[in-house]
Design a protein around this motif. Structure first.
Motif: not given
Length: 340
Positions: A149-150, A173-175, A180-183, A226-227
């Motif tokens: 992501s970075l 920026n954890v958001g 994405r990781w949880l998905h 979706f989130v």
């Protein structure tokens, strides 16, 4: 002295992209079997857990599945480095020590899987080994999510490196990456549930465990998916204008279809739909990366200087690797059938 120019593609961009997408999907299948399978084995509602035949099958398969995960994981990492070498290298330097610790985490996790599979210790020790292996693989997944992501935000990793060159930084920026990781993790639970149901198709208890993990894993993955879309900010509308949104829509439809066939124990169409749905998610992520890097880098601008001999060697090795994994799995199930 003029330094050699390594800023080129050794094959046409379309070929590198196709190989990257296919090999990454294969990697995800194997990785999800390991991570999702570990979660199912450790927390599935099995009576007499460690003596259950399906749990025993999983424990015996974990080392081979991890070997397949690593084998299929090398190729997409190399292909993404061919195109996005500057971005991925820079982001991994910022998180350098976390990145390097991936290697011992995988090796130690491999050791614990073998310890659970071939060790003669108590059941509690097997559970401890599997849990420790899972912790190591969760660590790897977090680092990968953070670094990749970075890599899609050059301004951020440039600023981070300018302020701190210790190599002990994750993407602050954890958001940008946690959803994405949880998905990804809930997707692994979904795939793990599929394999529990398939391996336990003749065992009512195991199939029920597989159904629960498959259904709730898919539902939770859909929620996080979706989130995640709504965390994309300015990248969401451009994504809606690319083929990525069609790939995403197809993936959702195929996931629901896979669930339908799975519940009817029609595993071949369910597996094919699940595989293609994973491929569509990988394709969607590819288009999102292009959008986020659009102001900084355009892959089509890279010079192409084909090195076909290298790609032929890769294809030969890749086919041999697939054949070896296939042979090991056939040998396992043949031996397992002979014992039953």
């Amino acid at each position: 002295m003029q330094l050699p120019d390594y800023n080129f593609l050794s094959a046409p961009l379309w070929l590198v992209t196709v190989l990257h997408l296919v090999t990454l999907t294969l990697h995800f299948i194997a990785m999800n079997f390991v991570v999702g399978g570990l979660i199912a084995v450790l927390w599935g509602k099995f009576s007499n857990r460690w003596d259950h035949p399906v749990v025993k099958k999983f424990i015996k398969l974990f080392p081979t599945a991890l070997a397949a995960t690593v084998t299929f994981g090398v190729a997409p990492l190399l292909f993404v480095q061919l195109v996005y070498h500057r971005q991925v290298y820079s982001a991994s330097i910022v998180s350098g020590w976390f990145w390097l610790l991936i290697i011992p985490a995988v090796i130690i996790g491999y050791y614990f899987l073998y310890g659970a599979s071939f060790g003669k210790g108590s059941n509690s020790r097997k559970g401890t080994y599997l849990l420790l292996a899972l912790v190591g693989f969760i660590y790897v997944s977090i680092v990968y999510s953070s670094v990749f992501s970075l890599a899609e935000n050059p301004d951020q990793y440039a600023s981070l490196y300018a302020g701190n060159q210790s190599g002990w930084l994750l993407n602050p920026n954890v958001g940008d990456w946690i959803v994405r990781w949880l998905h990804m993790i809930t997707g692994a639970i979904t795939v793990g549930g599929f394999f529990v149901g398939w391996l336990g198709r003749n065992d009512d208890e195991a199939f029920k465990v597989g159904k629960n993990f498959y259904l709730w894993g898919m539902a939770t993955a859909a929620v996080f998916g979706f989130v995640y879309l709504f965390t994309l900010g300015d990248a969401l509308l451009p994504l809606m204008r690319t083929p990525g949104i069609w790939a995403l829509t197809l993936g959702i439809v195929l996931s629901i279809g896979s669930l339908h066939f799975f519940f009817k124990k029609k595993f071949l169409p369910a597996a094919l739909m699940l595989f293609v749905s994973l491929l569509t998610m990988v394709i969607t992520r590819h288009y999102l990366r292009l959008i986020r890097l659009g102001d900084y880098f355009e892959p089509s601008s890279l010079r192409v200087a084909p090195q076909w001999s290298v790609f032929i060697v890769f294809l030969i090795c890749f086919v041999i690797a697939i054949g070896a994994v296939w042979y090991m799995l056939r040998l396992f199930f043949k031996t397992d059938a002979g014992k039953s």
